[in-house]
Design a protein around this motif. Structure first.
Motif, mmCIF file in Angstrom:
data_model
loop_
_atom_site.group_PDB
_atom_site.id
_atom_site.type_symbol
_atom_site.label_atom_id
_atom_site.label_comp_id
_atom_site.label_asym_id
_atom_site.label_seq_id
_atom_site.Cartn_x
_atom_site.Cartn_y
_atom_site.Cartn_z
ATOM 1 N N ILE A 2 0.843 -1.195 0.000
ATOM 2 C CA ILE A 2 0.000 0.000 0.000
ATOM 3 C C ILE A 2 0.881 1.248 0.000
ATOM 4 N N TYR A 3 1.950 1.197 0.788
ATOM 5 C CA TYR A 3 2.862 2.340 0.837
ATOM 6 C C TYR A 3 3.615 2.483 -0.483
ATOM 7 N N LEU A 4 4.134 1.387 -0.975
ATOM 8 C CA LEU A 4 4.951 1.472 -2.191
ATOM 9 C C LEU A 4 4.148 1.968 -3.384
ATOM 10 N N LYS A 5 2.838 1.695 -3.354
ATOM 11 C CA LYS A 5 2.025 2.089 -4.505
ATOM 12 C C LYS A 5 1.943 3.606 -4.669
ATOM 13 N N SER A 6 2.431 4.339 -3.683
ATOM 14 C CA SER A 6 2.384 5.794 -3.811
ATOM 15 C C SER A 6 3.527 6.332 -4.664
ATOM 16 N N SER A 7 4.368 5.454 -5.170
ATOM 17 C CA SER A 7 5.414 5.902 -6.091
ATOM 18 C C SER A 7 5.622 4.816 -7.145
ATOM 19 N N ALA A 8 6.489 5.112 -8.079
ATOM 20 C CA ALA A 8 6.755 4.141 -9.136
ATOM 21 C C ALA A 8 7.308 2.839 -8.575
ATOM 22 N N SER A 9 7.798 2.889 -7.354
ATOM 23 C CA SER A 9 8.337 1.669 -6.743
ATOM 24 C C SER A 9 7.270 0.603 -6.559
ATOM 25 N N GLY A 10 6.038 1.019 -6.536
ATOM 26 C CA GLY A 10 4.969 0.047 -6.346
ATOM 27 C C GLY A 10 4.412 -0.500 -7.637
ATOM 28 N N THR A 11 4.967 -0.075 -8.741
ATOM 29 C CA THR A 11 4.478 -0.573 -10.025
ATOM 30 C C THR A 11 4.959 -2.004 -10.242
ATOM 31 N N ASP A 12 4.051 -2.820 -10.605
ATOM 32 C CA ASP A 12 4.344 -4.242 -10.803
ATOM 33 C C ASP A 12 5.028 -4.426 -12.159
ATOM 34 N N MET A 13 6.339 -4.601 -12.128
ATOM 35 C CA MET A 13 7.098 -4.672 -13.377
ATOM 36 C C MET A 13 6.876 -5.985 -14.128
ATOM 37 N N THR A 14 6.285 -6.949 -13.465
ATOM 38 C CA THR A 14 6.021 -8.197 -14.202
ATOM 39 C C THR A 14 4.990 -7.975 -15.295
ATOM 40 N N LYS A 15 4.273 -6.868 -15.209
ATOM 41 C CA LYS A 15 3.269 -6.572 -16.222
ATOM 42 C C LYS A 15 3.890 -5.985 -17.488
ATOM 43 N N LEU A 16 5.177 -5.694 -17.433
ATOM 44 C CA LEU A 16 5.794 -5.029 -18.580
ATOM 45 C C LEU A 16 6.110 -5.992 -19.725
ATOM 46 N N GLY A 17 6.211 -7.231 -19.403
ATOM 47 C CA GLY A 17 6.520 -8.187 -20.455
ATOM 48 C C GLY A 17 6.326 -9.604 -19.957
ATOM 49 N N ALA A 18 6.077 -10.467 -20.885
ATOM 50 C CA ALA A 18 5.738 -11.840 -20.493
ATOM 51 C C ALA A 18 6.891 -12.553 -19.805
ATOM 52 N N GLY A 19 8.098 -12.170 -20.146
ATOM 53 C CA GLY A 19 9.225 -12.918 -19.608
ATOM 54 C C GLY A 19 9.752 -12.404 -18.276
ATOM 55 N N ILE A 20 9.128 -11.384 -17.756
ATOM 56 C CA ILE A 20 9.652 -10.782 -16.531
ATOM 57 C C ILE A 20 9.065 -11.486 -15.317
ATOM 58 N N THR A 21 9.951 -11.915 -14.449
ATOM 59 C CA THR A 21 9.495 -12.561 -13.221
ATOM 60 C C THR A 21 9.816 -11.666 -12.038
ATOM 61 N N GLN A 22 9.198 -11.992 -10.937
ATOM 62 C CA GLN A 22 9.477 -11.239 -9.721
ATOM 63 C C GLN A 22 10.941 -11.382 -9.333
ATOM 64 N N ALA A 23 11.503 -12.534 -9.658
ATOM 65 C CA ALA A 23 12.919 -12.748 -9.339
ATOM 66 C C ALA A 23 13.796 -11.766 -10.111
ATOM 67 N N ASP A 24 13.428 -11.499 -11.355
ATOM 68 C CA ASP A 24 14.186 -10.529 -12.145
ATOM 69 C C ASP A 24 14.135 -9.149 -11.503
ATOM 70 N N ILE A 25 12.978 -8.838 -10.997
ATOM 71 C CA ILE A 25 12.797 -7.503 -10.403
ATOM 72 C C ILE A 25 13.535 -7.418 -9.066
ATOM 73 N N THR A 26 13.469 -8.481 -8.328
ATOM 74 C CA THR A 26 14.225 -8.512 -7.070
ATOM 75 C C THR A 26 15.712 -8.359 -7.351
ATOM 76 N N LYS A 27 16.138 -8.964 -8.433
ATOM 77 C CA LYS A 27 17.545 -8.844 -8.823
ATOM 78 C C LYS A 27 17.894 -7.381 -9.122
ATOM 79 N N LEU A 28 16.960 -6.716 -9.784
ATOM 80 C CA LEU A 28 17.167 -5.293 -10.055
ATOM 81 C C LEU A 28 17.289 -4.516 -8.755
ATOM 82 N N THR A 29 16.371 -4.770 -7.837
ATOM 83 C CA THR A 29 16.401 -4.001 -6.589
ATOM 84 C C THR A 29 17.654 -4.343 -5.773
ATOM 85 N N ALA A 30 18.083 -5.594 -5.884
ATOM 86 C CA ALA A 30 19.290 -5.988 -5.140
ATOM 87 C C ALA A 30 20.506 -5.247 -5.673
#
Lengths: 255, 1127
Positions: free
Chosen positions: B225-253
């Motif tokens: 709920i908090y993260l949704k107040s900025s682009a950080s809360g955007t679900d990047m898995t919706k950007l493409g079929a091949g994107i997984t949450q693991a990929d995004i976690t890797k980005l944040t890491a």
């Protein structure tokens, strides 16, 4: 200066009342001479007295109908009419019997109401506000002012003109309450409301409001100011602050 | 292991060839000299080439920069052109308001070979082609130059901002713009040509900024709920079929290496958001922890990362950017809702209008003032005449400065520390004696009005507009101060006076209350925030809404007893007790985190009021009693927070149904059995005149005939008197009339200091007694007789009345406000005692049961969910209007039953108090609007509150931020990402919090309906429609788009607004972000032959990716980055 005013200059209030009352009583008892039906007078039917005047109103109860079950103080209960059962004794009511008004040069009106049990209530009217003490309290209530002459609220919009009629030595316009107005109040159609207004000065002479008969004195000069007691002044000031606030709000609202 | 020593090679040589040493040395010397000589001549030649190359590169640099500027000029010219903007001058500053809504979006002028509807090219908005740029030649960049050099589809596709295929045909590419030594940029090559360039311009504003976007795995739902107040809360898995949450976690890491846990990550984002996602070191405002961030510094960085570190991202680079900026200055301006009597749009630049075109409100004086950040830290700012009045959205985090006991000691340690910041930011000053906030605005004395932005801007000493002034600016003027209908229609049951309406019509008082409600919706305590305007010494207080019992109605009963031993014609009236029974109700939803800090008790009483007369009425005034009765002497009815002792009910008990207060104390003077009794005239016994079921109900007795009557008609009995029943009673029934003035019935709460302050009223405002109830036009009585009926209705009543049934009520349409009321109705058992039998078809009678679902139709007809028009003539729907009366869609709290006698206390249609900081600006949609069953609206095109979405934000952002993206860029996957993981219901402290999320179907349909396909809301066939939101506020209009009819949006307002909550905080519509891809070549044409593309001799080449952020409203570049492209 009208006739009433001139008369007032010549004699004291008590003298005038002493002279007027018998005539009014006679007028109430004896059939009045009804003048030929004439055109309705123009509005307003009743004039408001100017400041610097005073008057009195006597109030008495008049039974609507003479019934066998009429009580000692003149009360009648239609529900008991014709009933064989003996009516119980009726307790006396505490009713206003006299009102004395002094409308000072300072535009403050003092009204003293005298009740049948002799207790008195005082009120003041200033700038459209009626000030009187709450029941059983020294606190002052600031209310919407009532009309100067009681029992005439229906006259302006709910009356039917009946023509001129002599009441004692005064020629009066006579009005009755309209059926429509009674209906709007959800009151019985036969409820008697009549008003006699002086043709000469448009001040009320007599009003019958159901079972109450109001008899008005002449309007006489009152050359003094009516002093407003301090606690009443404070209440007025408080109300004035409210009014100022409302005026400010109205100005804002109008933007 | 022993290492074998390495033999030195020269040692072997010495052993084998010692005799030839001199020769070798000689030869070596020759070689050395030769090499030196060669090197010398070689160096001379090389330096000549280097110098030549350097000169050409410098020329190419300059040419590329000129080309970039030329391309940028195309965009700026579009902004400043009178064709597309209306300009306004403020001294040396000019603003450019989009002439039409479509002009809020950069035009797409690209090669005719490209389809505007091709989703692979939605980012491409401009090319150097003749149809877009008059300086562009017809010479294609893919034509080989004289020396064989060419710029083909592969090279032009390098920014990877197109679909995965990139440019696929030469015809899709830009053409050369020639640069003439004297004529400058021209479409005609000539002998004077000194170079050429070509460009593509991409709209990168809609792309996700990888320096802000994405969240790591295992994020909790409440953290989301908090993260949704900025682009950080955007679900990047919706950007493409091949994107997984693991990929995004890797980005944040990679990006947030210090945030190794979800808690730390959220903390990190809080700090990064505060810095606009622009700093490599961020300090969390929550914890104070410092986080290091690996920010992508160039697009090539980003592409390199996608190519080498996180390959799943390779396919979504067109939805990503490393650079995007937006001004946090709002650009809201009102639009005129259809049917409005006020043309808000037309007067938006008129200083008299409270609702302005925000970018055009400018300081009228120069100077400096103090700005305060969320922590209360003072920052001095200087402005000059013509600077914008609002440079930042107002941060709702500052609401935490205000507490029920004055400035927060959490923010302001020492007494007095908070005075200046709070006065500056809110215009408030704590009044210790009165335990309230007084509104000072920018002045030194308490004020009676909230200034407009124009008035603030005109002040001699510059300052920022405060919280309330921004509310006034953002809420449409014609939607507040609503009283009766504009045509003056009065309603038979209206119970008030002109003074009541004067108070209700006051817009600033309503705005002040909305402000108080905004504060109280978010604060953790349960004390109403009281704020006052001062009218020439008279303080008019308003109180915010809290989770407390409210006065739903006052049941007016005439208890009476007849003598049953007599024949009807001889009926005796033995008593007559006229009572008021207050009925309380808390309409709010159950909160799992009900605040501990709050009032210990609330109570009901008359703040002012006088009765001048009462009478029996059965077709005529009978047994009248003139009086001057002070209603304030009738006592109080107190409800403790917790049930127990003598109080049957506590606060919580009033949530499931409206009901009266009950007392177990048999000696309680407010109990019905203590109020309604009489001495029997025959026996002398005291008889209770109320049924046992109601004996312990707490009430006020307005009048008792047997105890107080002094008039005529009293018949003597053996022990007491009685009244004889008039015949009219028998034929017409009986009721009571009473004649009240200045009645202000109030609910008061106990302050932290033990005092009682008013927080709700059934009437006007007690500071002005005459604004209270002053009689009414009762039904059946058409003339204003200043009377109120009490007791069982004529047609249903007999002469006996012992119960609280079928009586008259004074009620408000909504217990939280008396606006449009109070009103009187009869015969409606909606909440007396015992609890009414509720059903899903609605409880019996007229409003308020049905009022929550009032829609867009006029009038107020008993039994129908009709509605009132606001001052601007619009009938704005109530929160429950999307439901229906057949119970298939339930949006009316009064229809949500838990049992036959209890409402559903946790139903989503009930109003909500968050009692925690706002985590989306659109959570203001939970705030009560001080109009019956209306919260601030973000769910319908009639909304008058849409400006708040742009004027406010949940926490302070720097003046330029990278955390938002352009809503007006056609990238549906981004919007899907924003919509994804959005909770329909608010986080209220539930543990665990398991919200229902927007469904996948809703997400895809909504994103698509917004801006893709051939017919969509904001874009159609690749170009903006007239609906395209030119401000964040226009999101509310999108909510009424018919394309959403298949999106499965929830009919409950608060759930429906999840769409707006998901987009309002991450979106922006003011700043254009573009990437200019320019390739410039220096060179000439051979002197012989006609100049043509294939004959250009390339001497130097340079390529830049120029990322630029431009304020659409001034044409000024607010941020830029020039990136040399290494191919």
């Amino acid at each position: 200066m009208n006739k009433t005013f001139k008369a007032a200059v010549c004699g004291s209030l008590s003298t005038l009342l002493a002279a007027a009352l018998p005539a009014l009583l006679v007028a109430a008892i004896l059939p009045a001479t009804l003048h030929a039906q004439s055109a309705s007078p123009s509005q307003p039917y009743v004039k408001t007295p100017p400041s610097g005047t005073s008057w009195t109103i006597d109030i008495r109860q008049v039974p609507r109908k003479a019934k066998p079950s009429a009580t000692a103080n003149g009360q009648t209960d239609p529900a008991t009419a014709g009933n064989a059962e003996k009516a119980p004794a009726t307790l006396p009511a505490v009713m206003p019997v006299r009102m004395e008004s002094q409308y000072g040069q300072n535009k403050v009106r003092r009204e003293l109401t005298i009740f049948s049990d002799s207790h008195r209530e005082e009120s003041f009217t200033i700038k459209g506000q009626l000030l009187r003490r709450y029941d059983g309290s020294d606190k002052v209530a600031v209310l919407q002012a009532t009309p100067v002459f009681p029992a005439l609220e229906w006259l302006a919009s709910g009356s039917v003109y009946m023509g001129k009629e002599m009441l004692g030595d005064k020629e009066c316009h006579k009005f009755r309450i309209s059926a429509e107005y009674l209906q709007s109040l959800n009151w019985p159609a036969e409820t008697p409301y009549f008003a006699w207004i002086s043709v000469a000065d448009r001040y009320p002479v007599q009003v019958q409001a159901d079972e109450s008969m109001y008899t008005y004195s002449d309007i006489v000069p009152f050359t003094k100011n009516v002093p407003l007691p301090e606690d009443y002044k404070a209440a007025v000031e408080q109300a004035s602050r409210s009014q100022r606030a409302l005026e400010m709000m109205r100005a804002q609202n109008g933007r | 292991m022993t290492m074998k020593p390495l033999s030195h090679p020269f040692a072997l040589s010495r052993q084998k060839h010692s005799s030839g040493m001199a020769l070798i040395i000689t030869l070596s010397m020759i070689v050395l000299v030769s090499v030196a000589t060669l090197a010398f001549f070689s160096m001379v030649t090389s330096d000549m080439k280097v110098e030549s190359s350097r000169a050409n590169r410098t020329k190419a640099d300059l040419l590329a920069q000129s080309g970039s500027a030329h391309a940028m000029g195309q965009i700026i010219n579009e902004i400043t052109s009178p064709t597309f903007s209306v300009s306004t001058n403020f001294g040396d500053v000019t603003s450019y308001t989009p002439r039409y809504t479509t002009n809020a979006v950069p035009r797409r002028l690209i090669s005719p070979a490209l389809s505007l509807t091709d989703v692979g090219f939605v980012n491409l908005i401009r090319q150097s082609v003749p149809t877009a740029d008059s300086a562009a030649s017809t010479d294609a960049t893919c034509v080989r130059a004289w020396d064989g050099r060419l710029v083909d589809t592969n090279r032009w596709s390098a920014p990877a901002l197109l679909g995965t295929a990139g440019f696929t045909a030469d015809s899709q590419l830009p053409n050369w713009v020639y640069v003439d030594g004297t004529a400058g940029a021209t479409n005609t090559p000539s002998a004077k040509t000194i170079g050429r360039f070509a460009y593509n311009i991409y709209n990168i504003g809609g792309a996700l900024n990888v320096n802000a976007a994405g969240y790591r795995d295992s994020i909790a739902t409440d953290q989301m709920i908090y993260l949704k107040s900025s682009a950080s809360g955007t679900d990047m898995t919706k950007l493409g079929a091949g994107i997984t949450q693991a990929d995004i976690t890797k980005l944040t890491a990679f990006r947030n290496p210090d945030a190794s846990t979800t808690d730390a990550y959220v903390d990190n984002i809080a700090g990064a958001r505060h810095d606009g996602f622009l700093k490599t070191l961020s300090t969390s405002p929550e914890s104070g922890d410092i986080f290091h961030q690996n920010l992508f510094s160039s697009r090539q960085d980003l592409l390199r990362y996608a190519r080498t570190q996180n390959t799943a991202f390779k396919n979504i680079t067109s939805s990503l950017t490393h650079f995007s900026r937006s001004l946090t200055a709002p650009n809201w301006r009102p639009i005129t809702p259809a049917g409005s009597l006020i043309d808000y749009a037309a007067i938006a630049d008129n200083p008299v209008s409270p609702n302005r075109n925000i970018p055009n409100v400018r300081f009228g004086s120069a100077g400096s003032f103090s700005h305060y950040d969320d922590s209360g830290e003072e920052i001095t700012r200087s402005v000059k005449v013509g600077d914008p009045l609002i440079r930042q959205r107002f941060s709702l985090a500052k609401l935490g400065w205000l507490t029920p006991a004055g400035p927060s000691t959490e923010y302001f340690t020492n007494p007095g520390d908070g005075d200046a910041p709070i006065k500056s930011v809110f215009g408030l000053k704590w009044n210790v004696a009165a335990e309230r906030w007084d509104y000072y605005g920018g002045e030194t004395t308490a004020q009676s009005a909230i200034k407009t932005l124009a008035e603030v801007a005109a002040e001699a000493t510059p300052r920022e507009p405060n919280f309330f002034e921004l509310l006034k600016a953002g809420i449409l003027d014609g939607s507040v101060g609503s009283s009766l209908q504009p045509d003056g229609t009065d309603y038979a049951s209206y119970y008030g006076s002109e003074d009541t309406r004067t108070v209700h019509k006051n817009k600033d008082l309503q705005l002040l209350r909305i402000g108080a409600n905004i504060i109280d919706c978010a604060d953790e305590d349960n004390y109403p925030t009281v704020i006052a305007l001062n009218y020439s010494g008279l303080a008019m207080e308003v109180a915010g809404v809290e989770d407390l019992p409210y006065l739903q109605s006052v049941l007016m009963a005439g208890m009476r007893e007849q003598d049953g031993t007599k024949t009807p014609v001889n009926l005796r009236l033995l008593s007559g007790d006229l009572v008021w029974v207050p009925v309380f109700y808390n309409p709010h939803r159950t909160s799992p985190a009900t605040p501990v800090v709050g009032p210990a008790a609330v109570r009901f009483q008359a703040a002012t009021g006088v009765i001048t007369k009462v009478d029996y009425n059965g077709a005529g005034s009978v047994f009248p009693q003139p009086m001057t009765k002070d209603l304030t002497t009738l006592g109080t009815i107190t409800i403790p927070k917790t049930a127990g002792g003598n109080s049957v009910y506590g606060f919580e008990d009033y949530r499931n149904a409206p009901k009266a207060a009950l007392s177990n104390d048999a000696t309680d003077p407010q109990r019905m059995d203590k109020l309604c009794n009489y001495v029997h005239p025959d026996t002398g016994l005291i008889v209770t005149n109320v049924d046992a079921a109601y004996a312990n109900v707490k009430a006020f007795r307005i009048f008792s005939w047997q105890k107080e009557y002094t008039g005529s008609g009293k018949q003597t009995g053996s022990f007491n008197w009685f009244l004889k029943t008039p015949s009219s009673f028998l034929s017409n029934g009986i009721a009571y009339f009473f004649y009240p003035q200045q009645v202000n019935l109030v609910m008061r709460y106990q302050t932290p200091n033990g005092n009682w302050k008013t927080y709700a009223t059934l009437g006007g405002n007690e500071a002005i007694p005459t604004s209270g109830m002053n009689g009414c036009k009762n039904d059946g009585v058409s003339s204003p007789t200043q009377t109120i009926r009490c007791g069982m209705h004529f047609n249903t009543g007999g002469l006996i009345s012992h119960a609280l049934l079928q009586v008259y009520y004074i009620y408000s349409f909504d217990p939280r406000t008396s606006r449009f009321g109070p009103v009187v109705n009869r015969f409606c058992d909606y909440g007396a005692l015992p609890a009414m039998s509720y059903s899903t078809s609605g409880n019996s009678g007229a409003p308020p049961g049905l009022f929550p679902e009032a829609g867009k139709t006029a009038g107020i007809v008993s039994g129908s969910p009709t509605n009132f028009a606001d001052v601007d003539g619009l009938i704005r729907p109530n929160d429950g209007w999307l439901g229906n009366t057949t119970n298939t869609i339930q949006t009316n709290p009064y229809r949500q039953t838990a049992s036959a006698t209890s409402l559903n206390v946790s139903h989503s249609s009930r109003p909500v108090l968050l009692q925690r900081p706002y985590q989306s600006v659109a959570e203001l949609g939970y705030v009560f609007r001080d109009a019956p069953w209306k919260t601030l609206s973000f769910f319908d095109e009639t909304s008058a509150d849409s400006g708040l979405l742009d004027l406010f934000t949940v926490s302070e952002e720097p003046e330029i931020t990278a955390g938002r993206y352009d809503l007006n860029a056609m990238l549906p996957p981004i919007k899907e990402g924003a919509l994804s993981q959005t909770a329909l219901d608010p986080y209220l402290g539930q543990s665990p919090f398991v919200p229902t999320l927007l469904s996948p179907a809703t997400i895809t349909t909504t994103a698509s309906a917004y801006g893709s396909g051939t017919t969509a809301y904001a874009f159609s066939n690749g170009v903006p429609t007239s609906n395209v939101p030119n401000t964040l506020g226009n999101l509310v209009n999108f909510m009424s788009y018919n394309g959403l009819s298949t999106a499965g949006l929830d009919p409950v307002k608060f759930r429906r607004e999840a769409v707006v909550r998901s987009l309002a905080d991450v979106g922006q519509t003011r700043t254009w972000n573009v990437l200019i891809d320019v390739i410039a070549q220096t060179g000439t044409f051979p002197t012989a032959g006609a100049p043509a593309a294939g004959r250009f001799i390339v001497e130097g080449e340079q390529r830049y990716w120029w990322s630029v952020s431009i304020d659409r409203y001034t044409g000024k570049i607010i941020a830029q980055q020039l990136e040399t492209v290494h191919e």
